[in-house]
Scaffold this motif. Structure first.
Motif, short mmCIF file in Angstrom:
data_model
loop_
_atom_site.label_atom_id
_atom_site.label_comp_id
_atom_site.label_asym_id
_atom_site.label_seq_id
_atom_site.Cartn_x
_atom_site.Cartn_y
_atom_site.Cartn_z
N GLY A 1 39.66 29.05 20.48
CA GLY A 1 40.59 28.24 21.28
C GLY A 1 40.71 28.74 22.72
O GLY A 1 41.36 28.10 23.54
N LYS A 2 40.11 29.91 23.03
CA LYS A 2 40.16 30.43 24.42
C LYS A 2 38.73 30.50 24.94
O LYS A 2 38.05 31.52 24.78
CB LYS A 2 40.77 31.83 24.43
N PRO A 3 38.26 29.41 25.55
CA PRO A 3 36.83 29.29 25.87
C PRO A 3 36.23 30.48 26.62
O PRO A 3 35.13 30.91 26.30
CB PRO A 3 36.77 28.03 26.73
N TYR A 4 36.96 31.04 27.60
CA TYR A 4 36.37 32.14 28.37
C TYR A 4 36.19 33.38 27.48
O TYR A 4 35.14 34.01 27.48
CB TYR A 4 37.24 32.47 29.59
N GLU A 5 37.22 33.67 26.68
CA GLU A 5 37.14 34.81 25.76
C GLU A 5 36.02 34.59 24.74
O GLU A 5 35.26 35.48 24.41
CB GLU A 5 38.48 34.99 25.01
N TYR A 6 35.96 33.34 24.26
CA TYR A 6 34.96 32.96 23.26
C TYR A 6 33.55 33.18 23.81
O TYR A 6 32.68 33.77 23.16
CB TYR A 6 35.19 31.50 22.88
N GLY B 1 38.04 21.97 26.67
CA GLY B 1 39.14 21.26 26.01
C GLY B 1 38.79 19.80 25.80
O GLY B 1 38.99 19.24 24.71
N LEU B 2 38.22 19.19 26.83
CA LEU B 2 37.85 17.77 26.73
C LEU B 2 36.68 17.58 25.77
O LEU B 2 36.66 16.66 24.96
CB LEU B 2 37.45 17.23 28.12
N LEU B 3 35.73 18.50 25.87
CA LEU B 3 34.52 18.41 25.03
C LEU B 3 34.87 18.48 23.56
O LEU B 3 34.25 17.83 22.72
CB LEU B 3 33.59 19.58 25.41
N GLN B 4 35.88 19.30 23.26
CA GLN B 4 36.20 19.51 21.84
C GLN B 4 37.06 18.40 21.24
O GLN B 4 37.36 18.43 20.06
CB GLN B 4 36.87 20.88 21.68
N GLN C 1 38.57 28.24 35.29
CA GLN C 1 39.66 27.32 35.01
C GLN C 1 39.10 25.94 34.62
O GLN C 1 39.47 25.35 33.62
CB GLN C 1 40.48 27.18 36.29
N LYS C 2 38.15 25.47 35.43
CA LYS C 2 37.52 24.16 35.18
C LYS C 2 36.76 24.18 33.86
O LYS C 2 36.81 23.24 33.07
CB LYS C 2 36.53 23.83 36.32
N PHE C 3 36.04 25.28 33.65
CA PHE C 3 35.25 25.43 32.43
C PHE C 3 36.17 25.29 31.20
O PHE C 3 35.86 24.58 30.25
CB PHE C 3 34.57 26.80 32.46
N GLU C 4 37.33 25.92 31.27
CA GLU C 4 38.25 25.84 30.13
C GLU C 4 38.76 24.42 29.94
O GLU C 4 38.90 23.94 28.82
CB GLU C 4 39.40 26.83 30.30
#
Lengths: 675, 104
Positions: free
Chosen positions: A501-506, A452-455, A445-448
């Motif tokens: 757009g879905k960091p975990y899936e990516y 989001g912030l990084l991008q 959750q945090k990673f996502e």
């Protein structure tokens, strides 16, 4: 005027790698460079027999000499004799050979006097602005026998000439006379009629009689065997297309060492895409490293979540729940095995001590503050810090022991559970670390959130470099092609970009690409963009980059002994040339000889050269040859070696202003515009 | 102090050497208490060995033999077990530890 080279090696010694004397090459050297006299100066030895062979073969004066390890600093010095009593000189040199057999052995001035007697009969030339130099005490001991010193380049020669405290400089080839000898123009001109030690020493006592060209005192340097002269300051080389300008520059480069040569079109960008990056590297700022620093924290996040699999966690929970339900169902069927407490025991939760370790390291840092000790001492007592350190380490040890004990118990319990489970008919509730699973969920959750912030686009670094601003910013990857380009691999990224757009899936898709280094996956979440902005804040053009490159190239040339620039005007506007380029060239020329080839009046005339060279291609009976005319910028005529002359004014107007008619026409036009 | 004993074909454990419980009642916390006792240098902890199949209850046998084997092994290596946990930062610890002043 006599041209001499008093530093030539013909024999291998302990300081040289082995080489064979090539007398024919030595003869070619003296002829090609037009030498009147040379001296044979081998390291701490004089070979009489070889000397006789050389004098027999050469038609010019050859003086016997030796290169000594002189004084406690083990500096080198040339000692040259008249060729009247060579046997006596050879005998004396054999004593040097006995004394100096290694780098560390040397002769003192007193020993030299003892061996050679009256030193004033010899010419002694210590290394001065040259490695290894003779130490100052030894120079003092030489007294009046020290009048000249050897230097390594025309630039250093000119410096010594201008500096009243320096001895008379002498420039020699210091070469090995072997078959692959690459000749240089390191020789010295002496204003003498006869070559003997007495007249040479007389000449050396007057700096103005020692030069690097046969004419015009110390302002000119001979830079090619054919006799091309340049100014010790700034020389402009003019001529039509294919008149031999580049040929002349190449020749100068061949015969001079430590040359900085900025060739024509060197500054034009071949590949605009990589130009910005090269540009940054040129000024010593590795942008990659900056991006790396920016993403470092994120890389640890990716490292932490890379091995988390929410699917596998879900599966574990599923198995746990179904085994739990089954065990509940079978409660009545319990046997002696399943009734044991350990049958359904859960393991101890094992926590790490990372936080505590960080604390200990921080306290250790505080205990070793280096230069900041006065500040830390002002606020924290050392004794308190020490006792804090002790407490923290003891706590860590306790935690480690507890962890180890819990681990030990977990292993034993697990073994016993397995034993009981194998014997029992009852369903054993599967172990599951719910804490770990909950933590993994939270981490993802945090990673996502972080991705989001990084991008979100942002500027990371901004730096001013001369008239430019270097800006580093982040932006999202815009398509699969960008990802592919970034990876430098022939790898499809369309599947990855579909879930960008879905960091975990990516991350899952990236992980599945075995060609990608697992430790570098973090780089694929955001693109680091480097921009060089001009003074108006917009990305610089190729032309602007070339300007910057030129300024830096010229600036870096201060370390060289000679700077050659071939047509700097290609791709620059006149405003830039007349302003910054001319100023930098002038600054360099104050200390380093500079030769500029140009067609541009802004460079050629406004830079106010000291000396003009003009090349012309002549075809005589079908054979092309290049003539070089030269003269001071203020001379009426430029003169060639064979005595031919051309008008300086005509040449300057023709090649810098496209001829007198065009020049007059332009002047008339400017007058009209002004009126 | 005896922590493991065999009584009437069953295994038993004790945390105080006085009261004994059947081995199938032991849980992870109790095992940890016995581990702590083993690691105490001054405490002598004893365990009865199941020689010749005295324990007849098969569940007890599984638990008892595994615990016995592990406890004996720990007892043998207890010094190393503890020392390994105090290696990290040992040199810095020695350097900064303030020596305790002995009272007169």
């Amino acid at each position: 005027m006599k041209k001499v080279d008093f530093h030539i090696h013909t024999q291998k010694s302990f300081v040289d790698s082995a080489f064979e004397l090539d007398v024919a090459k030595l003869k070619e050297y003296t002829e090609k460079l037009g030498l009147d006299a040379i001296a044979i100066t081998n390291h701490n030895l004089f070979d009489l027999q070889q000397f006789r062979t050389i004098t027999h073969e050469l038609d010019i004066i050859v003086l016997p000499g030796i290169e000594l390890n002189l004084g406690k600093g083990h500096g080198h010095a040339l000692m040259i004799s008249d060729n009247t009593d060579i046997e006596d000189f050879a005998l004396k040199c054999s004593r040097i050979f006995e004394i100096c057999k290694t780098h560390d052995e040397y002769v003192s001035v007193a020993q030299l006097q003892e061996i050679y007697g009256d030193l004033s009969k010899y010419l002694i030339i210590p290394h001065y602005d040259k490695h290894p130099p003779v130490d100052s005490d030894t120079l003092k001991e030489l007294g009046s026998n020290f009048i000249a010193g050897e230097v390594t380049s025309a630039k250093k020669f000119m410096y010594a000439q201008k500096n009243a405290d320096s001895p008379t400089p002498m420039l020699f080839s210091d070469s090995r006379a072997k078959s692959d000898w690459a000749f240089t123009t390191r020789q010295t001109f002496l204003d003498i009629d006869e070559v003997n030690i007495a007249s040479i020493k007389m000449c050396l006592s007057d700096k103005s009689k020692v030069s690097l060209s046969a004419e015009d005192g110390n302002e000119l340097i001979q830079v090619t065997p054919s006799g091309v002269l340049i100014s010790s300051g700034l020389t402009v080389l003019l001529g039509g297309r294919s008149s031999g300008k580049s040929y002349t520059l190449d020749e100068i480069e061949n015969y001079t060492s430590n040359v900085k040569y900025i060739r024509q079109f060197d500054l034009i960008e071949q590949n605009p895409e990589t130009a910005a990056k090269e540009f940054n590297e040129r000024v010593g700022q590795k942008q990659d490293a900056d991006g790396e620093v920016y993403l470092r924290k994120f890389s640890t996040v990716v490292e932490d979540v890379r091995n988390i699999s929410l699917e596998s966690d879900d599966f574990k929970v599923g198995t746990f729940v179904s085994s739990l339900l089954k065990a509940a169902d079978e409660a009545k069927l319990q046997d002696e095995y399943s009734k044991a407490i350990l049958f359904s025991e859960t393991p101890f939760q094992i926590l790490d001590s990372e936080k505590l370790k960080n604390l200990i390291e921080a306290v250790t840092e505080l205990l070793n503050p280096g230069v900041y000790e006065p500040i830390t001492d002002k606020h924290i007592e050392k004794e308190s810090l020490k006792s804090l350190h002790t407490d923290l380490v003891e706590t860590l040890w306790r935690e480690q022991l507890d962890r180890k004990k819990s681990g030990w118990v977990n292993t034993v319990v697990s073994d016993i559970k397995f034993g009981l489970g194998s014997s029992s008919a009852a369903t054993q509730v599967k172990d599951v670390d719910l804490w770990e699973i909950a933590k993994n969920k939270k981490k993802i959750q945090k990673f996502e959130e972080i991705v989001g912030l990084l991008q979100q686009p942002r500027i990371i670094v901004e730096r001013d470099v001369q008239q430019f601003k270097i800006q580093e910013s982040t932006k999202k990857f815009m398509n699969a092609q960008e990802l592919k380009d970034f990876s430098h691999r022939t790898l499809a990224f369309s599947d990855a970009y579909a879930v960008y757009g879905k960091p975990y899936e990516y991350l899952k898709v990236l992980k599945a690409k075995e060609e990608l280094e697992p430790a570098s996956l973090y780089k694929y979440f955001v693109k680091i963009k480097y921009d060089i902005l001009n003074r108006y804040g917009v990305p610089v053009s190729g032309g602007e980059r070339a300007e910057f490159k030129l300024i830096n190239e010229i600036d870096g040339a201060a370390e060289s002994d000679l700077l050659l620039i071939d047509e700097p005007e290609s791709s620059f506007d006149n405003l830039f040339l007349s302003g910054e380029v001319n100023q930098v060239i002038k600054n360099i020329a104050a200390n380093t000889p500079v030769v500029v080839v140009t067609h541009n009046s802004t460079v050629g005339a406004s830079v106010k050269p000291n000396y003009i060279l003009y090349t012309e291609r002549k075809i005589i009976e079908g054979v092309a040859s290049y003539a070089v005319y030269s003269g001071f910028a203020t001379s009426k005529t430029l003169i060639a070696k064979n005595g031919d002359s051309v008008s300086n004014n005509d040449i300057t107007l023709k090649y810098l202003e496209a001829g007198k008619d065009k020049y007059d026409e332009r002047n008339r036009m400017y007058e009209m515009l002004e009126n | 102090m005896k922590c493991l004993r065999i009584n009437s074909g069953k295994g038993e454990y004790s945390l105080d050497g006085v009261t004994y419980e059947e081995i199938n009642k032991i849980d992870k916390e109790s095992i940890l208490v016995i581990v702590d006792m083993i690691l105490q240098p001054e405490l002598q902890v004893e365990f009865d060995k199941d020689t010749g199949g005295q324990i007849t209850n098969q569940a007890h046998k599984i638990i008892y033999t595994k615990l016995y084997e592990k406890f004996i092994d720990l007892e043998r290596n207890k010094q190393q077990f503890v020392e390994e946990t105090t290696e990290l930062y040992r040199s810095a610890y020695e350097k900064y530890k303030i020596p305790e002043v002995e009272s007169a």
